[in-house]
Design an enzyme around this catalytic site. Structure first.
Site, PDB file in Angstrom:
ATOM      1  N   GLU A   1       0.804  -1.275   0.039  1.00  0.00           N
ATOM      2  CA  GLU A   1      -0.164   0.006   0.007  1.00  0.00           C
ATOM      3  C   GLU A   1       0.712   1.403   0.007  1.00  0.00           C
ATOM      4  OE1 GLU A   1      -0.748  -2.452   1.889  1.00  0.00           O
ATOM      5  OE2 GLU A   1      -2.520  -3.023   1.786  1.00  0.00           O
TER       6      GLU A   1
ATOM      7  N   MET B   1      24.463   7.452   2.864  1.00  0.00           N
ATOM      8  CA  MET B   1      24.291   9.089   3.486  1.00  0.00           C
ATOM      9  C   MET B   1      24.582   8.962   4.767  1.00  0.00           C
ATOM     10  SD  MET B   1      24.116  12.085   2.903  1.00  0.00           S
ATOM     11  CE  MET B   1      23.334  12.768   1.500  1.00  0.00           C
TER      12      MET B   1
HETATM   13  C1  LIG Z   1      12.428   4.815   5.449  1.00  0.00           C
HETATM   14  C2  LIG Z   1      13.743   5.268   5.781  1.00  0.00           C
HETATM   15  N1  LIG Z   1      14.379   4.993   6.797  1.00  0.00           N
HETATM   16  C3  LIG Z   1      15.771   5.294   6.881  1.00  0.00           C
HETATM   17  C4  LIG Z   1      16.097   6.454   6.514  1.00  0.00           C
HETATM   18  C5  LIG Z   1      17.554   7.179   7.130  1.00  0.00           C
HETATM   19  N2  LIG Z   1      18.572   7.037   5.765  1.00  0.00           N
HETATM   20  C6  LIG Z   1      18.566   8.277   5.037  1.00  0.00           C
HETATM   21  S1  LIG Z   1      19.515   8.142   3.933  1.00  0.00           S
HETATM   22  C7  LIG Z   1      20.154   6.548   4.074  1.00  0.00           C
HETATM   23  C8  LIG Z   1      20.814   5.661   3.358  1.00  0.00           C
HETATM   24  C9  LIG Z   1      20.363   5.317   2.277  1.00  0.00           C
HETATM   25  O1  LIG Z   1      21.058   4.335   1.644  1.00  0.00           O
HETATM   26  P1  LIG Z   1      20.933   4.071   0.148  1.00  0.00           P
HETATM   27  O2  LIG Z   1      19.467   3.810  -0.414  1.00  0.00           O
HETATM   28  O3  LIG Z   1      21.896   2.786  -0.273  1.00  0.00           O
HETATM   29  O4  LIG Z   1      21.449   5.282  -0.579  1.00  0.00           O
HETATM   30  P2  LIG Z   1      22.971   6.156  -0.398  1.00  0.00           P
HETATM   31  O5  LIG Z   1      22.966   7.044   0.456  1.00  0.00           O
HETATM   32  O6  LIG Z   1      23.873   4.913  -0.432  1.00  0.00           O
HETATM   33  O7  LIG Z   1      22.866   6.778  -2.179  1.00  0.00           O
HETATM   34  C10 LIG Z   1      19.381   6.203   5.449  1.00  0.00           C
HETATM   35  C11 LIG Z   1      19.344   4.752   6.203  1.00  0.00           C
HETATM   36  C12 LIG Z   1      15.290   7.181   5.597  1.00  0.00           C
HETATM   37  N3  LIG Z   1      15.436   8.299   5.081  1.00  0.00           N
HETATM   38  N4  LIG Z   1      14.196   6.279   5.387  1.00  0.00           N
END
Ligand SMILES: Cc1ncc(C[n+]2csc(CCOP(=O)(O)OP(=O)(O)O)c2C)c(N)n1
Ligand SMILES: [Mg+2]
Lengths: 160, 566
Positions: free
Chosen positions: B50, B480
């Protein structure tokens, strides 16, 4: 600074929680709150007392106004108005103190609304300071319980 | 005309011009689904979770400039939708979400699959309703659509008890919606417009700072006209990207935490900041007292509560952005005091300074032999799509690289979860976007972490033949968060390594999609070309420099001039 804010809102289920939810969600303070219907059956008036600096009060009024069910928001500080609060006090009143209690009530233009062998229930209306004053004065006599209504406010009629 | 509630609802959707509903069935809405089967002018897209229905409706609405619609069942269906609703709320996206509810007589009984979804979503919807009486159904739906699209748009939830959907009702005639309590201000106050315009004439170092409101209000053209007429550089928030052509000489790109050096410097040194449909979010302002300290501020916004919320504003203009900007354009066209040459001359020193900032610290990254840089991938995507694709993003570094390096020249081409920052937004959003614009190339610029949050939607993309391209910038990290740990926690990478992950190529194949992988820079272009040629959903797995960071970066709580650069 303290502000008394009067909110006219549509009398719909859940509308009160929209207002209080806004306060808790945004970290605004509510010092007192009172709600009841108005001349119009489907409109309620909510009076709340809150405090904060100018910017916070501005946000509070704007955010309340943004709620879809809200008709009108008035910050009473900007208007000539009258504020009242009511308190019900159950105070110890035994043979020795009965007369003394009655005298105090009289001075505050209060009323005894319930009498029992060992206590009175007293009703007093007035400004917040007046209500506080009678509570303080009766306390040494033996105040058993108080219930305060929270402030309600109304703007004064036009002078001319 | 008498009909069942379910049919009335569908008739309402037709009336509102709704063509597509994203949803997922369940017991409480089974009657509605039965009716949907016969609805001819309505397509239902069956998602696999959903949350995805809501994100898809969000992006569909953004691409089309319409109200997106999602439909879910009671209880878990409704709670699964909450993240999507909250994201749409933070980004002011017009949307109506229908949730099933247990029959009215069971409400409050802790019935099976009952939750108080109106209570749960109160703080994340523009407004919400529980329809208790069958006769309220149609008027409520009409009001919901009106609220969703008018004023500052937002999601509106309508909770539908099973017996209300099942009841027989009289379908009421359409009536113009008049709400006693809700009257958004669209027209700008002419006195305020004049005051603002006069300030703009005097300014020596003006900057336009624009946000999602410009896109919502279809104000790009008026904005572009104003910027060019007055020779004012423009910076955009994440939500405002595409609101002004990113490749224009006046563009400063994005500002804020991962904004360009020159955008942040320009704002910090400006003497007049003209904020349009933006809300001075902390990711934009950094340390608030150091934000645009020398500037007078004009703020155009449809929502009065946005004005002077975080930053004290000198000239507030509560209005629809397009109308306010148009009024300004007209004012300048009529004004005898306005002379374009003179204004340009007046800004000469300022423009020169900005040019120097651009030259000194352009948006760059360091190439490394043999490893793929994510920025390079995004630039290539831009190049090979002619900058014309609809880009959605996940959240994290991938989102920021997309925002920085894919220059958006038009509005409604960039969908991201800005305010809430929902990992898992990008892919379902891409589905919504693709369904809204079947002929467009739609790319989800993704992270390896985020893509796993709604990966199940590969089945949806397959079912509806969405040739979406997913570009995973795969650093095997929650990148990030890792970047913050690197910079502020002595490289203690607590639970941010994604060492265990599926083989994304095989995963794509398992769903009937196509998987491609690039591990060397030379493979990037062929992989993108191959993907763009493919008429199927494609996952491109770009194995990138693992510890690449997003720069510039303003550390949280710092002034925007205190940027960490590459
Ligand atoms: C639902 C959710 N959980 C946790 C976060 C915290 N968070 C922000 S960026 C991130 C990392 C994202 O990892 P990835 O998708 O591999 O992206 P990258 O930064 O490596 O490009 C996290 C855990 C979030 N924004 N949204
Ligand atoms: Mg990652």
């Amino acid at each position: 600074m303290k502000h008394t804010i009067s909110v006219l809102l549509q009398n719909k289920p859940g509308v009160l929680s929209r207002v209080t939810g806004l306060f808790s969600g945004r970290g605004f303070n509510i010092d007192s709150l009172s709600v009841a219907e108005t001349l119009e059956k489907d409109v309620s008036c909510l009076t709340l007392v809150t405090h904060g600096d100018e910017a916070i009060i501005e946000q509070i009024t704007k955010q309340i106004h943004k709620l879809i069910d809200v008709i009108k928001v008035t910050d009473m500080v900007e208007h000539d108005h009258v504020e009242r609060e009511m308190v019900l006090i159950r105070v110890k009143a035994e043979s020795g103190s009965r007369a003394e209690v009655l005298r105090v009530i009289d001075i505050f233009r209060g009323k005894v609304v319930d009498v029992s062998p060992k206590s009175y229930v007293v009703e007093v209306t007035g400004s917040k300071t007046k209500v506080q004053a009678i509570i303080d004065i009766l306390r040494p006599v033996g105040v058993q319980e108080i219930v305060r209504s929270g402030i309600i406010a109304i703007t004064r009629g036009k002078k001319s | 005309m008498k009909m069942k509630g379910a049919r009335a609802l569908i008739k309402c959707l037709n009336e509102q011009g709704v063509k597509v509903v994203f949803g997922y069935p369940g017991g409480a809405v089974i009657e509605l689904y039965d009716e949907l089967l016969q609805a001819k002018d309505l397509i239902h897209i069956l998602v696999r979770h959903e949350q995805a229905a809501v994100h898809a409706a969000d992006a569909y609405g953004r691409v089309k400039g319409e109200v997106g619609v999602a439909l879910v069942t009671s209880g878990p269906g409704a709670t699964n939708a909450v993240t999507g609703i909250a994201s749409a709320y933070c980004d002011s996206i017009p949307m109506v979400v229908f949730t099933g509810q247990v029959p009215t007589k069971l409400i409050g009984n802790d019935a099976f699959q009952e939750v108080d979804i109106v209570g749960i979503t109160r703080p994340v919807t523009k407004h919400n309703y529980l329809v208790k009486r069958p006769e309220d159904l149609v008027p409520t739906i009409r009001e919901a659509f009106y609220l969703a699209r008018s004023g500052r748009p937002g999601p509106v939830l309508v909770d539908l008890p099973k017996d209300v959907i099942g009841a027989t009702i009289n379908f009421p005639e359409t009536q113009p919606i008049k709400m006693r309590t809700y009257r958004p201000t669209y027209e700008p106050h002419s006195g305020q417009v004049e005051k603002a315009c006069k300030m703009m004439l005097k300014a020596e170092r003006p900057v336009l700072y624009i946000g999602g409101g410009v896109i919502n209000a279809n104000a790009s053209e008026a904005l572009t006209e104003l910027a060019k007429k007055l020779d004012i550089p423009v910076t955009m928030t994440l939500m405002g990207l595409g609101g002004f052509p990113g490749s224009d000489a006046l563009s400063l790109g994005m500002l804020g935490m991962h904004g360009t050096y020159f955008a942040n410097m320009a704002v910090a040194h400006s003497d007049l900041l003209i904020a349009v449909g933006a809300r001075f979010d902390d990711r934009v302002t950094g340390r608030i007292d150091a934000f645009a300290p020398q500037a007078k501020i004009i703020h155009i916004d449809i929502d009065p509560s946005s004005i002077s919320k975080n930053v004290q504003v000198d000239v507030p203009i509560v209005a629809d952005c397009r109308r306010a900007l148009t009024a300004m354009n007209i004012w300048f066209d009529k004004s005898r005091d306005f002379d374009q040459k003179a204004v340009q001359e007046q800004h000469q020193v300022w423009q020169k300074r900005i040019k120097e900032w651009k030259v000194d610290h352009p948006l760059v990254y360091v190439e490394e032999e043999g490893v793929i840089k994510p920025q390079f991938v995004v630039r290539k995507l831009h190049e090979l799509t002619g900058g014309d694709a609809i880009i959605t993003t996940e959240v994290g570094q991938n989102q920021m690289w997309a925002a920085q390096f894919y220059l958006f020249n038009r509005p409604r081409h960039f969908m991201t979860s800005g305010g809430l920052g929902v990992m898992g937004y990008g892919f379902p959003a891409a589905i919504g976007a693709q369904i809204a614009a079947p002929d467009k190339t739609v790319i989800d610029i993704a992270g390896d972490g985020s893509i796993q949050m709604n990966i199940q939607e590969l089945a949806t993309a397959q079912q509806y033949k969405c040739p979406i391209k997913i570009a995973i910038l795969n650093n095997k990290y929650l990148g990030m968060v890792r970047q913050w740990q690197e910079l502020f926690y002595d490289k203690r990478y607590a639970h941010t390594a994604m060492d265990v992950a599926p083989d994304f190529v095989k995963l794509a194949e398992a769903y009937g999609a196509v998987g491609l992988r690039a591990t060397k820079p030379s493979e990037v272009e062929p992989v993108i070309k191959e993907a763009l040629k493919t008429k199927n959903t494609v996952i491109m797995d770009f194995v990138i420099a693992r510890e690449e960071g997003v720069f510039p970066m303003v550390p949280a709580g710092k002034a925007t001039t205190e940027m960490l650069l590459v």
